[in-house]
Design a protein around this motif. Sequence first.
Motif, short mmCIF file in Angstrom:
data_model
loop_
_atom_site.label_atom_id
_atom_site.label_comp_id
_atom_site.label_asym_id
_atom_site.label_seq_id
_atom_site.Cartn_x
_atom_site.Cartn_y
_atom_site.Cartn_z
N GLU A 26 55.87 -124.06 62.65
CA GLU A 26 55.54 -123.71 61.26
C GLU A 26 54.70 -122.43 61.21
OE1 GLU A 26 53.80 -127.11 59.33
OE2 GLU A 26 55.67 -128.24 59.44
N TYR A 27 53.77 -122.31 62.14
CA TYR A 27 52.89 -121.14 62.19
C TYR A 27 53.70 -119.87 62.39
CZ TYR A 27 48.86 -118.24 63.32
OH TYR A 27 47.90 -117.26 63.32
N GLN A 31 53.76 -119.85 58.07
CA GLN A 31 52.77 -120.75 57.45
C GLN A 31 51.39 -120.63 58.08
OE1 GLN A 31 54.02 -124.69 56.37
NE2 GLN A 31 56.16 -124.15 56.58
N GLN A 32 51.02 -119.40 58.46
CA GLN A 32 49.71 -119.18 59.09
C GLN A 32 48.57 -119.66 58.21
OE1 GLN A 32 52.07 -116.80 58.71
NE2 GLN A 32 52.52 -115.92 60.69
N SER A 33 48.65 -119.40 56.90
CA SER A 33 47.54 -119.75 56.01
C SER A 33 47.33 -121.26 55.92
CB SER A 33 47.76 -119.17 54.62
OG SER A 33 48.92 -119.73 54.03
N LYS A 34 48.37 -122.03 56.16
CA LYS A 34 48.27 -123.49 56.12
C LYS A 34 47.37 -124.01 57.24
CE LYS A 34 51.31 -127.55 56.48
NZ LYS A 34 52.71 -127.98 56.58
N TYR A 35 47.32 -123.27 58.35
CA TYR A 35 46.61 -123.74 59.53
C TYR A 35 45.34 -122.97 59.87
CZ TYR A 35 50.76 -126.53 60.25
OH TYR A 35 51.78 -127.43 60.08
#
Length: 126
Positions: A26-27, A31-35
Motif C-alpha cells: 500500500e505504501y 498510500q504513504q500518508s496513511k502510514y
Amino acid sequence: RLYGGFHFHMPDGEIVPVSFDQVKSEYTHGQQSKYAGRRVTVKFMYSGLDENGDIDTGFGLRIRAEEKYLQDWKKGQILAATGRIAAKSRDYFMIGEVEEIRLSTQKEDLTVSDEPKTEDHTKQEE
C-alpha cells in the motif's frame, strides 16, 4: 511467521497485527500518508547492523535507533522494537523515533495489553 511481526498501535490502546507485505504494498502504491508517523512495534530476529548503523530486521525493513537503545544483542535473538514509520522515499520507509527495543520471544503475544488481568471464571466466552 514466528517473527517479522508488524503491529500497529491504535488510538484506543489496542495493538493490531498487520502484514508487513500489505503495508509495504500500500505504501509503494501511493498510500504513504496513511502510514507516515504511525506507531508500530516490530518483532524480528536480530541479524546485526547495516553499513549505516541501522538495525536490519532481515525482511526488508530497517530500524534507525539512537545509540542509547542499542545493546550487544546476539544474532538470532528475537527483539521487539517500538517506534514510528518514517518515510525515506516514495517507495521505502523505515522505523524511526524508536521508544524501546527489548528482547522478546516467539511466543510473546504483542496484542495482549500490559494491563493487569482480573479473571472472572463465572463468565463463559461465547
